[in-house]
Design a protein around this motif. Structure first.
Motif: not given
Length: 298
Positions: A178-184, A233-237
């Motif tokens: 998810h985009p919220l996880v990818t950043g540090r 888990l589907s990446g929806f939110g």
């Protein structure tokens, strides 16, 4: 012909004659005289206007009609035996009905196992289990006149006996891609609001969640936590999930805790509530003990 038109004494006589193959053996089993059993069968045949026994051979046998009537007689006898058993069990402390209400964030495994055990014991108590959320738990408890509820919110309008259950941890998580996880970097509230926040039937200010100030327009309401887990888990939110439900996914790093300005961990304090020991029968006490045991081992 209805099954209740057959007197039980005559039903028992027909059943015994069929199983024992004759009047003498049936009379011995029923502790009646030989002629008394003959009389019972004869009066049953006269009452129904049917020939139930074939008496022409060495061994007394049921006629085809008699076989059908016997099946109805056995239903009468089985119902009588079940009624006698139920009355005996109820008089020994088993309540006729037991209703439980769980907050959907709490594991219901203990409740389900307790119900399963009662079913295996074939006790006369009929058990119902309902799942609600937050303030809806107390509302359902009142509406259904339930006996036990497990809630993370204290009752506002009822005085109940409370049994503390182990602390329940929940984490604010998203799928690893998810985009919220990818950043540090530590996320701001504004960055969270750019993505869909998943929740189960709203929230409650009494929970004091760190995400309670998020813009409501970015929320999607789901029916339960299993549906919420599937959506995340589907990446929806992203959203809060109880620890026991996602241990494997966290260990496999399929889900990640969000690093943001607020906290990503929240503690709930569930309690089991009931109306008091004197209002609990044997089934209720068994269920309470099982739930407490199971939640201590989740």
């Amino acid at each position: 012909m209805g099954t209740m038109e057959i007197p039980r004494e005559q039903a028992r006589a027909l059943d015994a004659v069929s199983r024992r193959g004759g009047f003498a053996r049936a009379a011995a089993e029923l502790k009646k005289g030989h002629t008394g059993v003959i009389y019972l069968i004869k009066t049953l045949e006269d009452r129904l206007g049917l020939k139930l026994l074939d008496r022409t051979g060495y061994r007394t046998r049921l006629t085809p009609t008699g076989s059908l009537v016997l099946a109805e007689c056995q239903k009468v006898l089985e119902a009588e035996q079940r009624l006698r058993q139920v009355c005996q069990e109820l008089s020994s402390g088993w309540e006729p009905y037991l209703t439980l209400v769980f907050d959907g964030i709490v594991s219901i495994e203990g409740g389900l196992r307790a119900i399963s055990e009662l079913q295996k014991q074939k006790v006369p108590t009929r058990v119902s289990l309902h799942t609600e959320f937050l303030g809806g738990v107390e509302q359902k408890f009142v509406e259904s006149k339930a006996d036990i509820m497990v809630s993370i919110l204290p009752p506002e309008h009822l005085k109940l006996t409370a049994v503390e259950l182990p602390l329940l941890r929940a984490f604010l998580v998203a799928k690893k891609s998810h985009p919220l996880v990818t950043g540090r970097k530590t996320l701001s509230e504004g960055q969270l609001q750019e993505h869909v926040f998943l929740t189960v039937r709203g929230s409650d200010e009494r929970l004091k969640l760190s995400t309670r100030g998020l813009d409501r327009s970015s929320m999607v309401h789901l029916s339960d936590f299993h549906a919420k887990k599937t959506a995340i888990l589907s990446g929806f939110g992203f959203g809060w999930l109880p620890e026991y439900l996602i241990r494997k996914e966290l260990a496999r790093k399929e889900l990640k805790l969000l690093k943001w300005q607020g906290t990503s961990e929240h503690h709930y304090h569930p309690f089991l509530y009931h109306r008091g020991e004197r209002f609990l029968g044997r089934a209720g006490k068994t269920v309470v003990e099982r739930i407490v045991h199971e939640t201590n081992n989740v």
